[in-house]
Design a protein around this motif. Sequence first.
Motif, short mmCIF file in Angstrom:
data_model
loop_
_atom_site.label_atom_id
_atom_site.label_comp_id
_atom_site.label_asym_id
_atom_site.label_seq_id
_atom_site.Cartn_x
_atom_site.Cartn_y
_atom_site.Cartn_z
N VAL A 39 0.75 -1.11 -0.07
CA VAL A 39 0.03 0.06 -0.15
C VAL A 39 0.77 1.33 0.01
CG1 VAL A 39 -2.01 -1.15 1.23
CG2 VAL A 39 -0.11 -0.07 2.39
N SER A 40 0.40 2.44 -0.52
CA SER A 40 0.90 3.56 -0.40
C SER A 40 0.18 4.78 -0.33
CB SER A 40 1.88 3.62 -1.94
OG SER A 40 1.07 3.65 -2.91
N ARG A 41 0.78 5.84 -0.11
CA ARG A 41 -0.09 7.11 -0.19
C ARG A 41 0.79 8.19 -0.48
NH1 ARG A 41 -3.57 8.89 5.03
NH2 ARG A 41 -4.68 7.17 4.19
N ASP A 42 0.33 9.05 -1.47
CA ASP A 42 0.79 10.22 -2.12
C ASP A 42 0.83 11.30 -1.17
OD1 ASP A 42 1.67 8.64 -4.12
OD2 ASP A 42 -0.07 9.14 -5.48
N SER A 43 1.74 12.37 -1.64
CA SER A 43 1.50 14.06 -0.91
C SER A 43 1.65 13.83 0.63
CB SER A 43 0.47 14.33 -1.51
OG SER A 43 0.37 14.63 -2.94
N VAL A 44 2.70 12.89 0.92
CA VAL A 44 2.66 12.87 2.51
C VAL A 44 4.10 13.62 2.80
CG1 VAL A 44 3.21 11.40 4.54
CG2 VAL A 44 1.63 10.59 2.70
N ARG A 45 3.99 14.32 3.94
CA ARG A 45 5.26 15.09 4.30
C ARG A 45 6.52 14.28 4.82
NH1 ARG A 45 7.25 17.28 9.22
NH2 ARG A 45 8.65 19.27 8.93
N VAL A 46 7.62 14.08 4.08
CA VAL A 46 8.57 13.22 4.47
C VAL A 46 9.73 13.85 4.85
CG1 VAL A 46 7.71 11.37 2.87
CG2 VAL A 46 9.44 13.18 1.97
N GLY A 47 9.94 15.00 5.10
CA GLY A 47 10.83 15.94 5.54
C GLY A 47 11.11 17.23 5.22
N THR A 48 12.24 17.78 5.48
CA THR A 48 12.52 19.19 5.14
C THR A 48 13.53 19.50 4.35
OG1 THR A 48 13.72 19.78 7.13
CG2 THR A 48 11.04 19.97 7.08
#
Length: 394
Positions: free
Chosen positions: A268-277
């Motif tokens: 499963v996956s989900r797009d547009s997730v905050r993964v860092g800065t």
Amino acid sequence: MDTKRKAEKTHYVFLKYGALLLFAIMLAAGCSSSKKALKQGDYEKATLEAAQYLRKHPGSKTSQDVLRQAYPMARESALRHIRQAEDSGASDRYVVAADAYLRLNELANAIYDSPKAMEIIGQPTRYDRELRDVRPKAAEQAYALAGQLMENGSMRDARRAYILYGKANRFVEGYRDVGRRMAEALDAATVKVVVKRPAADRPFIEPADYFYDRLISQITERKHRFVRFYTADDARRAGVSRPDQVLELDFSSFNVGTMRESSDVRDVSRDSVRVGTTTVNGQQTDVYGTVRARLIVYRREVLCTGTLRVRIMEAGDGRVAESRDFPGRFVWGEEWATYKGDERALTDEQRRLTRRSEPSALPTQQELFAAFSRPLLDPATSFIRQYYRRFAED
């Protein structure tokens, strides 16, 4: 106008026009009922319903038209039956006359109670003098005819006798020993049915007894004039040693299958997730990307199948009067899950599964039987009621 006031206004309009629509439906239903009775030739029913409706809704043109047509025909039909019975010298001629006069007075009362009906018909004729003269003769005749029917010894004739005894009591209240005679006729007219406890294997006796108690409760909540259901204990207490019929329930085909386990691996996956800065032109900016996880959903289930057989037996010779099978199917199942990867890739439902632990125990066989049998209660009740309706309406 703010949102709250708009909502309140919309709600008010809905209630107002909803109430008007409901009133219109009820109005149409009341009119159509008397009109339908008129078309079917049931002039007495059409008259009563139209007069009663006009009492509350005097402006109903349909009910006015129905009353104008129905009442004269209802009156003429009743008087014609009286004349025919008298001219033929029928053995129940006084009963026919008293019945007809009582119905005519009932129609007259309905019209008198409705100002609009009175305006349309005028003063309807009451037949009090004729009824007073015929009542004693009708009571004597109904009582004698009922006695003759009871001598025939059949259940059908006992039902007719019960109705005639009731008429004798209506014509002259407390006529002779009519109360005792009615009780005797009702007993002879009643189909006495013993409902046996369900046949089931030993582990399922307790939930089968619960099903039985619920079934008894449901089939007896609607009173049947000529049908009486008994448990075996009730029958003994009532002194019913020879019932007319026995109703058997059989769950012996119930089967609990073996437990089955399965698993399903899902990426499963989900797009547009905050993964860092990151820093751009000296300013810190969030970085969005795709998060992934591997979800394993485990399922454990047990399939229960079987059939409830309902048989109505003639107690005298054991003949099957009616039989019906009600197949049932129930699947008990539990799911839980584990995952590897980023939890943010999971849906709310998937996260809920991961927080569940592996079931430590299966439901008991009694619990499985109860879940399997519960949906069979209503169709079995409906079948039994439908079968015995023929006796109740005889």
